[in-house]
Design a protein around this motif. Structure first.
Motif, short mmCIF file in Angstrom:
data_model
loop_
_atom_site.label_atom_id
_atom_site.label_comp_id
_atom_site.label_asym_id
_atom_site.label_seq_id
_atom_site.Cartn_x
_atom_site.Cartn_y
_atom_site.Cartn_z
N MET A 1 2.82 10.90 14.97
CA MET A 1 3.44 10.08 13.92
C MET A 1 4.02 11.00 12.85
O MET A 1 3.34 11.81 12.27
CB MET A 1 2.38 9.15 13.30
N GLU A 2 5.33 10.83 12.62
CA GLU A 2 5.97 11.63 11.60
C GLU A 2 5.62 11.09 10.21
O GLU A 2 5.38 9.91 10.02
CB GLU A 2 7.49 11.60 11.80
N GLN A 3 5.62 11.99 9.25
CA GLN A 3 5.31 11.61 7.88
C GLN A 3 6.59 11.18 7.17
O GLN A 3 7.01 11.73 6.16
CB GLN A 3 4.65 12.79 7.16
N ARG A 4 7.20 10.11 7.71
CA ARG A 4 8.50 9.69 7.21
C ARG A 4 8.42 9.08 5.81
O ARG A 4 9.34 9.18 5.03
CB ARG A 4 9.11 8.65 8.17
N ASN A 5 7.30 8.42 5.51
CA ASN A 5 7.22 7.66 4.27
C ASN A 5 6.47 8.39 3.16
O ASN A 5 6.14 7.79 2.14
CB ASN A 5 6.52 6.31 4.55
N ALA A 6 6.14 9.64 3.37
CA ALA A 6 5.42 10.38 2.34
C ALA A 6 6.24 10.37 1.05
O ALA A 6 7.42 10.68 1.04
CB ALA A 6 5.17 11.80 2.80
N GLY A 7 5.62 9.99 -0.04
CA GLY A 7 6.30 9.93 -1.32
C GLY A 7 6.99 8.62 -1.58
O GLY A 7 7.49 8.39 -2.67
N GLU B 1 -14.68 -2.34 6.70
CA GLU B 1 -15.02 -1.86 8.05
C GLU B 1 -13.72 -1.79 8.83
O GLU B 1 -13.09 -2.81 9.08
CB GLU B 1 -15.97 -2.85 8.75
N ALA B 2 -13.33 -0.60 9.26
CA ALA B 2 -12.01 -0.48 9.89
C ALA B 2 -11.87 0.84 10.63
O ALA B 2 -12.71 1.74 10.52
CB ALA B 2 -10.90 -0.59 8.83
N VAL B 3 -10.80 0.93 11.38
CA VAL B 3 -10.37 2.19 11.97
C VAL B 3 -8.85 2.23 11.83
O VAL B 3 -8.18 1.19 11.88
CB VAL B 3 -10.81 2.30 13.45
N GLY B 4 -8.31 3.42 11.58
CA GLY B 4 -6.88 3.53 11.37
C GLY B 4 -6.35 4.89 11.74
O GLY B 4 -7.09 5.78 12.17
N VAL B 5 -5.05 5.03 11.58
CA VAL B 5 -4.35 6.29 11.88
C VAL B 5 -3.73 6.80 10.59
O VAL B 5 -3.13 6.03 9.83
CB VAL B 5 -3.27 6.09 12.95
N VAL B 6 -3.87 8.08 10.33
CA VAL B 6 -3.30 8.68 9.12
C VAL B 6 -1.77 8.62 9.20
O VAL B 6 -1.17 9.17 10.13
CB VAL B 6 -3.77 10.13 8.95
N GLU B 7 -1.16 7.95 8.24
CA GLU B 7 0.30 7.82 8.20
C GLU B 7 0.93 8.89 7.33
O GLU B 7 2.00 9.42 7.65
CB GLU B 7 0.65 6.42 7.69
N LEU C 1 -3.31 5.11 5.34
CA LEU C 1 -3.66 4.78 6.71
C LEU C 1 -2.92 3.55 7.20
O LEU C 1 -2.72 2.59 6.45
CB LEU C 1 -5.17 4.49 6.82
N LYS C 2 -2.55 3.58 8.46
CA LYS C 2 -2.11 2.38 9.16
C LYS C 2 -3.34 1.82 9.87
O LYS C 2 -3.91 2.48 10.75
CB LYS C 2 -1.00 2.71 10.16
N ILE C 3 -3.77 0.64 9.46
CA ILE C 3 -4.99 0.06 10.01
C ILE C 3 -4.73 -0.45 11.43
O ILE C 3 -3.77 -1.17 11.68
CB ILE C 3 -5.51 -1.09 9.13
N ILE C 4 -5.58 -0.06 12.36
CA ILE C 4 -5.49 -0.55 13.74
C ILE C 4 -6.23 -1.88 13.84
O ILE C 4 -5.70 -2.87 14.33
CB ILE C 4 -6.09 0.47 14.72
N PHE D 1 -8.11 -5.09 4.61
CA PHE D 1 -7.43 -6.33 4.98
C PHE D 1 -5.95 -6.23 4.65
O PHE D 1 -5.35 -7.11 4.02
CB PHE D 1 -8.06 -7.53 4.29
N ALA D 2 -5.35 -5.14 5.05
CA ALA D 2 -3.93 -4.89 4.87
C ALA D 2 -3.46 -4.00 6.00
O ALA D 2 -4.24 -3.23 6.57
CB ALA D 2 -3.66 -4.21 3.52
N GLU D 3 -2.19 -4.12 6.33
CA GLU D 3 -1.67 -3.30 7.44
C GLU D 3 -1.68 -1.81 7.08
O GLU D 3 -1.83 -0.96 7.97
CB GLU D 3 -0.25 -3.76 7.79
N TYR D 4 -1.52 -1.50 5.80
CA TYR D 4 -1.61 -0.12 5.33
C TYR D 4 -2.53 -0.10 4.10
O TYR D 4 -2.56 -1.05 3.31
CB TYR D 4 -0.24 0.43 4.93
N THR D 5 -3.24 0.99 3.92
CA THR D 5 -4.08 1.16 2.75
C THR D 5 -4.12 2.63 2.37
O THR D 5 -3.77 3.50 3.19
CB THR D 5 -5.49 0.62 2.99
N VAL D 6 -4.52 2.91 1.14
CA VAL D 6 -4.66 4.29 0.67
C VAL D 6 -6.14 4.53 0.37
O VAL D 6 -6.79 3.74 -0.32
CB VAL D 6 -3.81 4.55 -0.59
#
Length: 400
Positions: free
Chosen positions: A1-7, A72-78, A41-44, A151-156
């Motif tokens: 996954m590219e870090q396209r949205n950083a910043g 309680e979750a698992v995700g991928v570092v965006e 994170l992009k929450i799976i 409870f969101a598609e993305y979180t920090v």
């Protein structure tokens, strides 16, 4: 996954809690980019825990609205902020509500798992107390929850609250199982292993057979407990063949509604020849049950471990004379585990089939059905409901 949205901020869906006890509302939110020491994170997938229910119902502080619950979750570092080195874009991680900075006296000591450098800040990030969520339509800030807000598609999440999972095809833990390690199952197993240090051949009493209580039972069985007594008001927890009970380590059951005028402690002592249980675990969050668990413990060395979260923060009363005679009470946050050290160990135990998680997942559904998950848990009809984001829910992975 590219870090396209950083910043840059990201707009996505979130289930927002706007009033105590009211259904969550699906909203478009803006998720800010990660700051220093933070990861986005992009929450799976995420799951629903009783602690979410407790805070969702709170009318006063520390209940806060509007907020994005879930922990309680698992995700991928965006994307990652400055000074983040231990995880990288594309890593699969579990976010956890308890920090481990690795540098403070508590993190460096085996006696504590409560990071003193990053104390909990209600509604915000641990380093500055601010939120990374806002409503996309109005810009109104939305509070975070337990430093996770899954409870969101993305979180920090602060990097101190992120645990990297073992990598490699042979080490890939299915997301729905990894999700459970971020709170409930890890809490229960950790309490049996690290807080109580259950001894082989001992007798254990578990008050409350939800996910945490059943994880305590499984952890106690793994430690060699001879007898594990489960106490619960829900008759469904006692049915042989259900994903509870004996499959997860419980050998005996007590329903407080079926014991007449006796107290549970009296029944436990009768079952143990008058002695009481070597270890008692309170997994409900009621001070009356905490006191009853203590009464059920053995004189001389009985140990009562409190895991349940009491929303009223009421005091627990135990007779001082009983303490003098060898009984003890200890509290446990996150089962005494240090997240970054112990969750990878638990993940390996899952892969080795030493720790079984299949029976904890009783329901799976899509993100749009999250309020149904709340209904199931509040009605006592599920242990853990896995909520899949991004259309990942299908008949193939067991969604109902």
């Amino acid at each position: 996954m590219e870090q396209r949205n950083a910043g840059n901020p990201i707009r996505c869906k979130a289930a927002v809690s706007k009033a105590p006890g009211q259904p969550l509302e699906m909203e478009e939110v803006e998720v800010a980019p990660p700051r220093a020491h933070e990861v986005r994170l992009k929450i799976i997938c995420t799951s629903l825990c009783h602690t979410d229910i407790t805070f969702w119902r709170m009318k006063d502080f520390p209940g806060m609205f509007p907020s994005v619950l879930g922990h309680e979750a698992v995700g991928v570092v965006e994307s990652v902020g400055d000074h983040v080195q231990e995880v990288a874009v594309g890593d699969t991680v579990v976010p956890v509500f308890l920090a481990q900075c690795g540098e403070c006296p508590d993190c460096l000591s085996p006696r504590s798992n409560i990071c003193s450098a990053l104390p909990y800040r209600p509604g915000g990030m641990p380093r500055d107390g601010t939120t990374r969520f806002s409503l996309a339509a109005t810009g109104e800030p939305v509070h975070g929850f337990l430093c996770v807000s899954s409870f969101a598609e993305y979180t920090v999440v602060d990097v101190a609250h992120v645990v990297k999972l073992p990598a490699g095809p042979e080490l890939a833990l299915p997301p729905e199982k990894a999700c459970l390690l971020s709170c409930g199952v890890a809490t229960g197993v950790g309490a049996a292993w690290k807080v109580a240090a259950v001894e082989s051949g001992s007798t254990v009493a578990v008050f409350g057979l939800g996910a945490v209580g059943l994880a305590v039972a499984q952890g106690s069985r793994m430690r060699g407990a001879k007898r594990i007594i489960g106490i619960d008001l829900n008759p469904g927890k006692f049915e042989i063949g259900t994903p509870t009970g004996k499959k997860l380590g419980v050998t005996d059951f007590v329903n407080p509604n079926d014991i007449g005028d006796k107290n549970v402690s009296e029944v436990i002592k009768e079952m143990t020849g008058g002695a009481g249980a070597d270890y008692c675990f309170e997994c409900i969050g009621l001070v009356s049950v905490m006191a009853e668990a203590f009464k059920s413990s053995r004189t001389g060395w009985g140990k009562t471990v409190v895991l349940g979260v009491d929303g009223s923060a009421a005091p627990v009363s135990v007779p001082s004379f009983d303490l003098m005679r060898g009984r003890s009470v200890v509290g446990s946050l996150f089962g005494g585990i240090k997240p970054k050290d112990d969750i990878p160990v638990l993940a390996h135990k899952c892969l080795d089939k030493e720790l079984e998680l299949d029976d904890f997942v009783t329901h799976q559904m899509g993100f749009h059905e999250i309020n149904r998950a709340f209904d199931l848990l509040t009605q006592g009809k599920c242990l853990r409901c896995i909520i899949w984001m991004d259309g990942a829910c299908s008949e193939e992975n067991g969604c109902s």
